[in-house]
Scaffold this active site. Structure first.
Site, PDB file in Angstrom:
ATOM      1  N   ARG A  95       0.841  -1.193   0.000  1.00 33.99           N
ATOM      2  CA  ARG A  95       0.000   0.000   0.000  1.00 33.99           C
ATOM      3  C   ARG A  95       0.876   1.242   0.000  1.00 33.99           C
ATOM      4  NH1 ARG A  95      -3.368  -0.198   4.921  1.00 33.99           N
ATOM      5  NH2 ARG A  95      -4.680  -1.648   3.722  1.00 33.99           N
ATOM      6  N   LYS A 144      -5.409   2.416  13.842  1.00 31.63           N
ATOM      7  CA  LYS A 144      -5.323   3.208  12.626  1.00 31.63           C
ATOM      8  C   LYS A 144      -6.108   4.501  12.773  1.00 31.63           C
ATOM      9  CE  LYS A 144      -9.178   1.208   9.973  1.00 31.63           C
ATOM     10  NZ  LYS A 144      -9.533   0.526   8.716  1.00 31.63           N
ATOM     11  N   GLY A 196     -16.337  -7.532   1.827  1.00 29.99           N
ATOM     12  CA  GLY A 196     -16.254  -8.969   2.045  1.00 29.99           C
ATOM     13  C   GLY A 196     -16.439  -9.426   3.472  1.00 29.99           C
ATOM     14  N   GLY A 233     -15.189  -1.768   2.128  1.00 32.08           N
ATOM     15  CA  GLY A 233     -15.992  -1.287   1.007  1.00 32.08           C
ATOM     16  C   GLY A 233     -17.015  -0.245   1.394  1.00 32.08           C
TER      17      GLY A 233
END
Length: 759
Positions: free
Chosen positions: A243, A358, A684, A690
């Site tokens: 990433r 995060k 998922g 998502g």
């Protein structure tokens, strides 16, 4: 709907005079919102605090549901109060009859909360106990109340600097989660010490040698994430996803070509994905290649450091920054300044690399809220601050209000709430405020239960006022202006002063976001603020690209534009700075389907979004999905389609997403007519990469049972998510639908709730 041709004067100096004018709002029909007269809300569960139309006053909590009968999970410190147990009035839930309820206001049959049954059709209101009720003290913030004042020990920083690294103090090393133990054993940033000596030594090992050593195994499975490297142990043993960091989602043709060079060496396993944070992820990387790839990234000025695990992620900004005639402010310098602070100008910043969890940030630049600020830990929202006591609030110093605490997780989702803080629109000030928030989170955040370590938990633990004070004392000058504070100003020439206290009718700070604005589409061809130039928004099927596509994208950006490629949070790309006279040539390029060169501004119904027959040329995946063809005019479903990585590459995913998303969307477009875009998101697993909760229709992977009660891949269906000024997180509409049965269910939802008609 295309971009309006009117322009808004861009202010760059401070203080600045600017007029907030919504008269030029292009009222695109329905884009980005789900009106109450267009959805019946059958079986939708809401258990968040009731929200108003303003982003600054909303919070919502939700948990995924399972089973045949829906159950309302009770978020922490919330309870449901039934306010109506009668059947809905005539016309309720019926667009034709009026009086329909928003999906967040309707509780399905047999739902229960706190052990109290709620009958079908009952309306429930989420009530917050006193600890979460909006406080009444001056300067306090709605949404998070004033918690009991923490004792002095609670405000003692839990980390300290030792030999250049920030380490958790021994007295706070109880009940730690596994990630914290790995960081204590060895700081991940040491992998790049001494010119990356440790990384180069690891790259010489075989995977068998790595697995024989606990330290080496922890290095590649965990600590490598600080370098942006994610070992795909379950799906691609010995392969890594990498990433990057692209502040504001902006990259160059040179950088794009380099990424194509990297993944082209890995055959079928070498692909790239556009993420929902305006970023690239490349796949197929081997351990032995990592040192060379990192050196190559540095040469083309691509950042990778601190892009995973307990770090601040890619900073999101307006994808049309600097080119949109209607932008409020250019977000590029602010995103870059924040990233420079986070990463130490790309070299790594150990002061901010040991966070409890995060952390996401965004800078908003337009009324469209392309940046999805409400789901970020920190969001900067454009606002004017009056420089005198009088006036209407439309003139003043340009800056940003700060909203904090938004996040998605598998256990809880929250929208960002206002912090009662404002910073001037100067990159240094925005970067300093970001650093202060990060340091408060680093110093005081919990490091025990991994599911309760996001920043919102810290805000709730301390109370907003205490959290704000902790941020303020970490500002360079120890001061953080309030949105609601009293404004002192000179009243006459003799030096005496008066004060003006902020009230709803006389605000000190005036938001520049127009709450009535309807989100525009950036797909298609649109005029820039620069005369004679346009930008072209291109749909990328669920963000998946192969090397051939990357090479072509780099070529097109150079040949027709300025060599710049921009990524969006919807996994699409924008080529800016295209001369008007060359648009026709660009649209005839094979990568764009080799069409007629004529595209309506704003996209709309047209080609099938790059999904063609399997026997045609190019990169074709399983099921006939073409990945190497983009579109400036995708269909109303395909153009807004988003999907996470799915089980093909992600070990946490429960279902395959990308292939299935494109295939089902193609079938929907072949069988239905839609007059406006509908945003469908796939994820998922409950981690919701998502972002299904912000979609018109969200599909979250789960295990379901087929007609024979056998376990099969399925989805929980979410409805009612909204983006923009009236943002709202969607709620579960139907749980555990087998994927094989999904097509007719989605067809029914689109017909009943989104005005689709069958072909």
């Amino acid at each position: 709907m295309g971009f309006h041709s009117a322009t808004l004067a861009a202010a760059r100096a401070t203080p600045v005079a600017i007029r907030a004018d919504s008269s030029s709002n292009p009222k695109a029909s329905g884009q980005g919102r789900l009106d109450s007269n267009r959805i019946r809300g059958k079986g939708v569960v809401s258990h968040g605090v009731p929200s108003s139309s303003s982003l600054s006053t909303k919070r919502s909590s939700l948990l995924p549901l399972r089973g045949d009968s829906a159950r309302v999970p009770r978020p922490a410190a919330l309870r449901l109060r039934v306010v109506a147990e009668s059947a809905p009035a005539e016309g309720a839930g019926n667009p034709a009859g009026g009086g329909s309820k928003h999906p967040r206001d309707v509780i399905p049959a047999a739902a229960k909360a706190d052990g109290v049954s709620i009958v079908a059709g009952a309306t429930a209101v989420a009530e917050a106990p006193a600890a979460l009720q909006p406080p009444t003290v001056a300067g306090s913030v709605p949404g998070v109340g004033a918690a009991a004042a923490p004792d002095a020990v609670r405000l003692v920083p839990r980390v300290e600097e030792r030999e250049g690294y920030w380490v958790l103090k021994e007295e706070f090393r109880t009940s730690l989660n596994p990630a914290e133990k790995i960081k204590i054993a060895k700081d991940p940033m040491t992998l790049l010490a001494e010119g990356g000596k440790a990384l180069r030594e690891l790259a010489l090992k075989t995977m068998q040698e790595v697995d024989a050593s606990k330290e080496a195994k922890d290095d590649i499975d965990s600590r490598f994430k600080w370098l942006g490297l994610f070992h795909r142990r379950k799906q691609q043993y010995g392969r890594f996803m990498m990433r990057l960091r692209l502040p504001n989602g902006i990259t160059t043709s040179e950088q794009t070509r380099f990424l194509a060079d990297v993944i082209s060496r890995y055959g079928d396993e070498g692909v790239a994905d556009i993420t929902t944070r305006q970023n690239w992820q490349i796949r197929g990387v081997t351990l032995q290649d990592t040192p060379d790839i990192i050196e190559g990234l540095k040469k083309v000025n691509l950042r990778f450091i601190q892009s995973g695990m307990d770090n601040a992620r890619n900073v999101v900004g307006n994808p049309l920054a600097g080119i949109d005639p209607l932008e409020i402010i250019d977000t590029r310098p602010f995103c870059q300044a924040i990233d420079d602070v986070i990463t130490g100008n790309g070299d790594g910043n150990t002061a901010l690399s040991n966070l409890p969890r995060k952390w996401n940030a965004s800078v908003v630049g337009s009324h469209d809220l392309f940046e999805h600020p409400h789901i970020n830990d920190l969001a900067f929202m454009p606002a004017l601050r009056r420089t005198s006591g009088g006036g209407s609030g439309e003139e003043g110093e340009l800056g940003f209000e700060m909203h904090v605490g938004g996040f998605f997780s598998s256990k809880r989702c929250e929208e960002a709430i206002p912090m009662d803080a404002w910073v001037p629109a100067q990159p240094a000030d925005v970067a300093a405020a970001s650093r202060a928030v990060l340091e408060a989170f680093r110093d005081l955040g919990s490091r025990s239960n991994r599911q309760k370590t996001r920043m919102m938990y810290l805000i709730e633990d301390l109370g907003m006022e205490v959290f704000r004070a902790e941020v303020e004392k970490r500002m360079p000058n120890g001061h953080l202006p309030r949105v609601s504070s009293t404004l002192h100003h000179s009243s006459n020439g003799n030096g005496s002063t008066t004060s003006t206290t902020a009230t709803p009718a006389n605000p000190i700070t005036h938001s520049l976001i127009d709450p009535s604005w309807t989100r525009r589409s950036y797909l298609g061809v649109h005029p820039q603020k620069q005369p004679g130039l346009v930008f072209v928004g291109l749909h990328v099927p669920v963000g998946r690209v192969h090397p051939s596509t990357l090479y072509e994208l780099a070529r097109l950006a150079e040949e027709y534009g300025s060599g710049e490629v921009r990524l969006t949070v919807e996994q699409n790309v924008i080529i800016p700075n295209v001369p008007v006279g060359r648009v026709g040539e660009l649209l005839k390029e094979p990568l764009l389907g080799g069409g007629t060169g004529e595209v309506e501004a704003g996209g709309g119904e047209g080609r099938r979004g790059g999904v063609e027959a399997e026997e045609e040329k190019g990169e074709v995946g399983r099921g006939g999905v073409r990945w190497d063809e983009l579109s400036a005019q995708p269909g109303n479903l395909m153009g807004s389609l988003v999907a996470c990585t799915g089980s093909q590459f992600c070990g946490q995913a429960i279902i395959e997403t990308k292939q299935r998303a494109v295939q089902i969307t193609r079938q929907l477009e072949e069988t239905l007519n839609l007059t406006e875009p509908v945003r469908i998101h796939w994820t998922g697993c409950p981690n919701s990469c998502g972002q299904v909760q912000v979609a018109d229709i969200g599909l979250m992977g789960c295990m379901a049972r087929d007609e024979n009660k056998r376990p099969v891949e399925g989805v929980d269906i979410y409805l009612g998510g909204r983006i923009g000024s009236d943002s709202h997180l969607g709620q579960v509409h139907k749980a555990a639908v087998p994927c094989k049965d999904l097509l007719p269910v989605l067809q029914e939802i689109l017909v009943e709730n989104f005005g689709a008609t069958r072909k």
